[in-house]
Design an enzyme around this catalytic site. Structure first.
Site, PDB file in Angstrom:
ATOM      1  N   ARG A 125      -2.640   8.440  -5.873  1.00  0.00           N
ATOM      2  CA  ARG A 125      -3.030   9.047  -4.600  1.00  0.00           C
ATOM      3  C   ARG A 125      -4.548   9.211  -4.624  1.00  0.00           C
ATOM      4  NH1 ARG A 125       0.643  10.187  -1.125  1.00  0.00           N
ATOM      5  NH2 ARG A 125       2.823  10.181  -1.795  1.00  0.00           N
ATOM      6  N   HIS A 146      -9.787   0.947  -1.773  1.00  0.00           N
ATOM      7  CA  HIS A 146      -9.344   2.167  -1.102  1.00  0.00           C
ATOM      8  C   HIS A 146     -10.220   3.314  -1.579  1.00  0.00           C
ATOM      9  CE1 HIS A 146      -6.991   5.361   0.557  1.00  0.00           C
ATOM     10  NE2 HIS A 146      -5.932   4.622   0.817  1.00  0.00           N
ATOM     11  N   GLU A 172       1.591   2.943   3.453  1.00  0.00           N
ATOM     12  CA  GLU A 172       1.297   4.199   2.763  1.00  0.00           C
ATOM     13  C   GLU A 172       2.479   5.177   2.833  1.00  0.00           C
ATOM     14  OE1 GLU A 172      -2.928   6.359   2.355  1.00  0.00           O
ATOM     15  OE2 GLU A 172      -1.823   6.988   4.139  1.00  0.00           O
ATOM     16  N   HIS A 217       1.558   5.065  -2.632  1.00  0.00           N
ATOM     17  CA  HIS A 217       0.974   5.887  -3.686  1.00  0.00           C
ATOM     18  C   HIS A 217       2.046   6.615  -4.480  1.00  0.00           C
ATOM     19  CE1 HIS A 217      -2.799   4.825  -1.917  1.00  0.00           C
ATOM     20  NE2 HIS A 217      -2.578   5.498  -0.804  1.00  0.00           N
ATOM     21  N   HIS A 273      -6.206  -0.076   4.889  1.00  0.00           N
ATOM     22  CA  HIS A 273      -6.343   0.479   6.231  1.00  0.00           C
ATOM     23  C   HIS A 273      -7.044  -0.500   7.174  1.00  0.00           C
ATOM     24  CE1 HIS A 273      -4.649   4.354   5.152  1.00  0.00           C
ATOM     25  NE2 HIS A 273      -5.369   4.313   4.048  1.00  0.00           N
ATOM     26  N   HIS A 309       0.841  -1.199   0.000  1.00  0.00           N
ATOM     27  CA  HIS A 309       0.000   0.000   0.000  1.00  0.00           C
ATOM     28  C   HIS A 309       0.875   1.247   0.000  1.00  0.00           C
ATOM     29  CE1 HIS A 309      -3.461   2.388   2.188  1.00  0.00           C
ATOM     30  NE2 HIS A 309      -2.953   3.049   1.161  1.00  0.00           N
TER      31      HIS A 309
END
Length: 340
Positions: free
Chosen positions: A65, A171, A289, A8, A215, A6
């Site tokens: 993103r 997501h 992230e 971006h 998450h 995970h």
């Protein structure tokens, strides 16, 4: 190897400046895709390399993103910006193929069939070499009704994912609803997506489908007692996924939950520990992230909140085999084309 599922796009600011020009012109500057030289891009990546090396992350899956994806802004902007974003991801991956792999953004537009995303998805897989996709469960971004991910609306996407053997990371993207913040929105949408897919028997209908919920699965693994108690709301499903048709050995809500995978992007050791104990170590992938929302320094540890590796290593209930699954093994089962 430590694989982060995970992360971006980490593009120079010129890329987002091009995006602002696109938005400001309502898509009329569509022929002005930002062109960033490899030297400039590689120089900008040095910051990310240092951040990853600092915490011991070897490899990342790179996706758009989410809050920048404009899904509720209309077809013209979405189509152009999604293509530009995927091209930028491809450039990042090409410049550092031993550190990154591409996760495709989808040009989702509320009110339109999900089939509209399939050409861009196939372009990313076949032409750009991506091995996964990012799925927004609410392209309306809090402004209107979108079928939950258990609805047949989504089935053509699931069929194509199975055909290409690519996992999807659920997501949520931006939030244009003043009743909730962006962070509230994705927790809520991840929960809705997961529960609706369980109730509809999506994983029984599509046994080859690979889904990771970002998450940590929204709120579901941490409110699991509620869903265990809501027995009537989640009827047992047969192998064909038809509600009400019991299999020979009906499964529990926990069994249904473990058909999915989850990441560790929770920024809290206690939350990660609960997730692991609820869904099991075979269903959790390392995800941070980084660099992103968890980059602030935790005053209790002196490390950034997204530096989760030491916390997982310190969990005494985990075996070495468990840690290998979380850090690497589970990702290798889900994603094709990872480096050796």
């Amino acid at each position: 190897m430590i694989i982060d599922v995970h992360s971006h796009l980490w593009a120079p600011p010129e890329f987002n400046a091009g995006g602002m020009m696109l938005v400001g012109s309502d898509g009329h500057y569509s022929g002005m895709e930002p062109k960033i030289s490899d030297d400039r891009y590689l120089d900008y990546l040095q910051t990310l390399f240092k951040a990853l090396d600092m915490v011991g992350t070897d490899f990342q899956m790179v996706s758009p993103r989410p809050f920048t994806m404009l899904h509720s802004r209309g077809q013209r902007l979405v189509d152009i910006w999604t293509r530009w974003t995927n091209n930028a991801i491809a450039q990042q991956v090409r410049l550092a193929p031993t550190r990154f792999a591409g996760m495709a953004g989808l040009p989702q537009v509320p009110g339109e069939p999900i089939e509209r995303v399939l050409p861009e998805m196939e372009r990313c897989i076949k032409e750009l070499g991506f091995n996964s996709i990012l799925i927004n469960p609410d392209p309306a971004e809090g402004t209107g009704h979108v079928p939950p991910m258990g609805d047949a609306y989504w089935y053509p996407l699931y069929e194509k994912m199975c055909e290409h053997d690519v996992p999807g990371l659920i997501h949520a993207c931006s939030c244009c609803n003043g009743r909730e913040t962006y962070a509230n929105h994705f927790i809520t949408e991840h929960s809705i997506a997961l529960l609706s897919m369980i109730k509809a028997g999506v994983m029984q209908r599509f046994p080859k489908l690979k889904i990771i919920v970002a998450h940590g699965g929204g709120s579901v693994p941490y409110q699991v007692g509620r869903w265990r108690a809501e027995r009537g709301a989640f009827p047992d499903l047969g192998k064909d996924g038809v509600q009400g048709k019991l299999s020979e050995a009906p499964g529990s809500f926990d069994d249904a939950l473990r058909a999915f995978h989850f990441d560790t992007c929770l920024h809290s050791p206690l939350s990660v520990e609960l997730l692991l104990k609820v869904v099991g170590t075979e269903n959790v992938c390392f995800g941070t992230e980084r660099i992103g929302s968890g980059s602030q320094i935790n005053p209790d540890t002196g490390r950034s909140y997204d530096d989760m590796k030491p916390d997982i290593e310190a969990m005494g209930f985990l075996t070495d085999a468990d840690r290998h699954k979380i850090f690497e093994g589970n990702a290798r089962r889900l994603f094709n084309g990872l480096p050796g």
